[in-house]
Design a protein around this motif. Structure first.
Motif, PDB file in Angstrom:
ATOM      1  N   ILE A 130      -0.333 -29.423  19.180  1.00  0.00           N
ATOM      2  CA  ILE A 130      -0.037 -28.701  17.940  1.00  0.00           C
ATOM      3  C   ILE A 130      -1.228 -27.807  17.622  1.00  0.00           C
ATOM      4  O   ILE A 130      -2.344 -28.283  17.443  1.00  0.00           O
ATOM      5  CB  ILE A 130       0.222 -29.671  16.776  1.00  0.00           C
ATOM      6  CG1 ILE A 130       1.407 -30.586  17.081  1.00  0.00           C
ATOM      7  CG2 ILE A 130       0.462 -28.898  15.481  1.00  0.00           C
ATOM      8  CD1 ILE A 130       1.677 -31.615  15.990  1.00  0.00           C
ATOM      9  N   GLY A 131      -0.967 -26.495  17.542  1.00  0.00           N
ATOM     10  CA  GLY A 131      -2.052 -25.532  17.370  1.00  0.00           C
ATOM     11  C   GLY A 131      -2.733 -25.260  18.692  1.00  0.00           C
ATOM     12  O   GLY A 131      -3.959 -25.269  18.793  1.00  0.00           O
ATOM     13  N   CYS A 132      -1.929 -25.004  19.712  1.00  0.00           N
ATOM     14  CA  CYS A 132      -2.431 -24.952  21.093  1.00  0.00           C
ATOM     15  C   CYS A 132      -3.236 -23.702  21.409  1.00  0.00           C
ATOM     16  O   CYS A 132      -3.917 -23.650  22.429  1.00  0.00           O
ATOM     17  CB  CYS A 132      -1.267 -25.064  22.069  1.00  0.00           C
ATOM     18  SG  CYS A 132      -0.123 -23.651  21.998  1.00  0.00           S
ATOM     19  N   CYS A 133      -3.153 -22.660  20.570  1.00  0.00           N
ATOM     20  CA  CYS A 133      -3.857 -21.400  20.812  1.00  0.00           C
ATOM     21  C   CYS A 133      -3.504 -20.880  22.204  1.00  0.00           C
ATOM     22  O   CYS A 133      -2.341 -20.642  22.496  1.00  0.00           O
ATOM     23  CB  CYS A 133      -5.352 -21.592  20.618  1.00  0.00           C
ATOM     24  SG  CYS A 133      -6.272 -20.051  20.447  1.00  0.00           S
ATOM     25  N   THR A 134      -4.460 -20.735  23.099  1.00  0.00           N
ATOM     26  CA  THR A 134      -4.180 -20.192  24.432  1.00  0.00           C
ATOM     27  C   THR A 134      -3.667 -21.240  25.413  1.00  0.00           C
ATOM     28  O   THR A 134      -3.356 -20.908  26.558  1.00  0.00           O
ATOM     29  CB  THR A 134      -5.449 -19.566  25.032  1.00  0.00           C
ATOM     30  OG1 THR A 134      -6.446 -20.588  25.174  1.00  0.00           O
ATOM     31  CG2 THR A 134      -5.992 -18.449  24.152  1.00  0.00           C
ATOM     32  N   GLY A 135      -3.597 -22.488  24.989  1.00  0.00           N
ATOM     33  CA  GLY A 135      -3.137 -23.549  25.884  1.00  0.00           C
ATOM     34  C   GLY A 135      -4.222 -24.109  26.781  1.00  0.00           C
ATOM     35  O   GLY A 135      -3.936 -24.861  27.713  1.00  0.00           O
ATOM     36  N   LYS A 136      -5.494 -23.798  26.467  1.00  0.00           N
ATOM     37  CA  LYS A 136      -6.589 -24.249  27.338  1.00  0.00           C
ATOM     38  C   LYS A 136      -6.670 -25.767  27.428  1.00  0.00           C
ATOM     39  O   LYS A 136      -6.843 -26.327  28.522  1.00  0.00           O
ATOM     40  CB  LYS A 136      -7.916 -23.693  26.831  1.00  0.00           C
ATOM     41  CG  LYS A 136      -9.104 -24.089  27.701  1.00  0.00           C
ATOM     42  CD  LYS A 136     -10.391 -23.446  27.227  1.00  0.00           C
ATOM     43  CE  LYS A 136     -11.561 -23.843  28.114  1.00  0.00           C
ATOM     44  NZ  LYS A 136     -12.832 -23.197  27.681  1.00  0.00           N
ATOM     45  N   ALA A 137      -6.541 -26.452  26.284  1.00  0.00           N
ATOM     46  CA  ALA A 137      -6.642 -27.917  26.308  1.00  0.00           C
ATOM     47  C   ALA A 137      -5.540 -28.515  27.161  1.00  0.00           C
ATOM     48  O   ALA A 137      -5.766 -29.452  27.940  1.00  0.00           O
ATOM     49  CB  ALA A 137      -6.585 -28.473  24.887  1.00  0.00           C
ATOM     50  N   LEU A 138      -4.314 -27.981  27.033  1.00  0.00           N
ATOM     51  CA  LEU A 138      -3.199 -28.490  27.829  1.00  0.00           C
ATOM     52  C   LEU A 138      -3.472 -28.336  29.317  1.00  0.00           C
ATOM     53  O   LEU A 138      -3.207 -29.243  30.112  1.00  0.00           O
ATOM     54  CB  LEU A 138      -1.917 -27.754  27.449  1.00  0.00           C
ATOM     55  CG  LEU A 138      -1.308 -28.136  26.096  1.00  0.00           C
ATOM     56  CD1 LEU A 138      -0.227 -27.141  25.701  1.00  0.00           C
ATOM     57  CD2 LEU A 138      -0.744 -29.549  26.122  1.00  0.00           C
ATOM     58  N   LYS A 139      -3.998 -27.191  29.702  1.00  0.00           N
ATOM     59  CA  LYS A 139      -4.264 -26.949  31.123  1.00  0.00           C
ATOM     60  C   LYS A 139      -5.360 -27.885  31.638  1.00  0.00           C
ATOM     61  O   LYS A 139      -5.344 -28.280  32.813  1.00  0.00           O
ATOM     62  CB  LYS A 139      -4.638 -25.489  31.332  1.00  0.00           C
ATOM     63  CG  LYS A 139      -3.467 -24.545  31.050  1.00  0.00           C
ATOM     64  CD  LYS A 139      -3.902 -23.096  30.948  1.00  0.00           C
ATOM     65  CE  LYS A 139      -2.751 -22.218  30.473  1.00  0.00           C
ATOM     66  NZ  LYS A 139      -3.159 -20.820  30.246  1.00  0.00           N
ATOM     67  N   LEU A 140      -6.290 -28.250  30.753  1.00  0.00           N
ATOM     68  CA  LEU A 140      -7.312 -29.215  31.154  1.00  0.00           C
ATOM     69  C   LEU A 140      -6.716 -30.613  31.316  1.00  0.00           C
ATOM     70  O   LEU A 140      -7.098 -31.349  32.227  1.00  0.00           O
ATOM     71  CB  LEU A 140      -8.452 -29.234  30.133  1.00  0.00           C
ATOM     72  CG  LEU A 140      -9.328 -27.971  30.102  1.00  0.00           C
ATOM     73  CD1 LEU A 140     -10.313 -28.040  28.941  1.00  0.00           C
ATOM     74  CD2 LEU A 140     -10.072 -27.784  31.420  1.00  0.00           C
ATOM     75  N   PHE A 141      -5.789 -30.986  30.440  1.00  0.00           N
ATOM     76  CA  PHE A 141      -5.102 -32.277  30.607  1.00  0.00           C
ATOM     77  C   PHE A 141      -4.414 -32.335  31.971  1.00  0.00           C
ATOM     78  O   PHE A 141      -4.405 -33.388  32.628  1.00  0.00           O
ATOM     79  CB  PHE A 141      -4.059 -32.488  29.507  1.00  0.00           C
ATOM     80  CG  PHE A 141      -4.608 -33.076  28.236  1.00  0.00           C
ATOM     81  CD1 PHE A 141      -5.191 -34.334  28.227  1.00  0.00           C
ATOM     82  CD2 PHE A 141      -4.530 -32.367  27.047  1.00  0.00           C
ATOM     83  CE1 PHE A 141      -5.696 -34.882  27.057  1.00  0.00           C
ATOM     84  CE2 PHE A 141      -5.028 -32.903  25.868  1.00  0.00           C
ATOM     85  CZ  PHE A 141      -5.613 -34.161  25.863  1.00  0.00           C
ATOM     86  N   LYS A 142      -3.855 -31.237  32.398  1.00  0.00           N
ATOM     87  CA  LYS A 142      -3.126 -31.205  33.663  1.00  0.00           C
ATOM     88  C   LYS A 142      -4.051 -31.444  34.858  1.00  0.00           C
ATOM     89  O   LYS A 142      -3.598 -31.829  35.932  1.00  0.00           O
ATOM     90  CB  LYS A 142      -2.384 -29.871  33.822  1.00  0.00           C
ATOM     91  CG  LYS A 142      -1.250 -29.921  34.846  1.00  0.00           C
ATOM     92  CD  LYS A 142      -0.415 -28.652  34.792  1.00  0.00           C
ATOM     93  CE  LYS A 142       0.742 -28.707  35.781  1.00  0.00           C
ATOM     94  NZ  LYS A 142       1.771 -29.689  35.393  1.00  0.00           N
TER      95      LYS A 142
END
Length: 247
Positions: free
Chosen positions: A56-68
């Motif tokens: 929630i509030g992912c902005c550019t999605g950087k955190a998600l890509k790091l989780f991956k």
């Protein structure tokens, strides 16, 4: 608001902190937990469903890509505007007043960092996070600690609501999360590895004045003395699990 990231969070491509933070969150809350997986059929072929994570509030999605980098998650993000996110399933959403545009019981994890302080309607944020979690799914949130950051909390003019440890913990419990809690969190990886260093942080925070946190008081969001600053400025790490149906 197109320059928000550039002004408040100047880019530092060499900064290892985001990767280390996501690694810590993954290992503490996600690794080793029983995957909510099942066999699915796609074109006659069977496979294993990936666990789903929403930022929630992912902005550019950087955190998600790091989780991956730690697990092959199915990545989803919501934000008030599209910040050119790529490689994730993105939906625009004003979490202040709108429902998250995903069905009930969708995600294994909901993650959010430095967003809750930008939202007046905390109840909508938390209730929606819970709604889209699967039973047994985990919410993980990070927000500034008002007690230790009150002197500079309003430096970010988009901040609208501060939180204390007790207030945020009680919020999750009122919304009926299981094992809900909130703890002080130092943005210093050495403390995560060696908890005894927290006592050094406490001493530094007590001994040194706030002016020592920055090398340049006019550019204090960029030119900081990290150990001093983050010994004094704590975050709140909140977490809770959506209740599973009674057997």
């Amino acid at each position: 608001m197109s320059k928000y990231r550039e002004v408040i969070y100047p880019s530092d491509k060499k900064n290892p902190y985001p990767t280390r933070l996501i690694g810590y969150i993954y290992k503490r809350f996600m690794k080793g937990t029983k995957p909510k997986v099942g066999v699915i059929q796609i074109g006659g072929l069977s496979g294993t469903e990936k666990r789903k994570i929403l930022d929630i509030g992912c902005c550019t999605g950087k955190a998600l890509k790091l989780f991956k980098e730690f697990e092959d998650f199915d990545l989803y993000g919501v934000d008030i505007r599209d910040e050119e996110v790529g490689g994730i399933k993105f939906a625009e959403c004003n979490i202040e007043s709108e429902p998250i545009p995903f069905p009930d019981n969708t995600f294994d994890f909901v993650y959010s960092k430095s967003v809750l302080e930008h939202v007046v309607n905390t109840d909508n944020f938390v209730s929606e996070a819970k709604r889209v979690l699967k039973p047994g799914g985990v919410f993980i949130g990070l927000t500034p600690d008002w007690e230790s950051q009150m002197s500079n909390f309003w430096d970010d003019y988009t901040h609208v609501k501060p939180f204390t440890r007790k207030g945020l913990r009680d919020c999750l419990r009122i919304h009926d999360f299981d094992n809900a809690d909130c703890e002080y969190f130092y943005q210093l990886p050495v403390v995560w590895s060696y908890p005894i260093v927290e006592y050094v942080c406490r001493f530094v925070a007590w001994l040194l004045p706030d002016s020592w946190k920055w090398k340049d008081s006019e550019m204090r969001n960029t030119k900081d003395r990290k150990f001093i600053r983050f010994s004094k400025e704590k975050m709140l790490l909140s977490f809770g699990k959506k209740k599973e149906p009674q057997q």
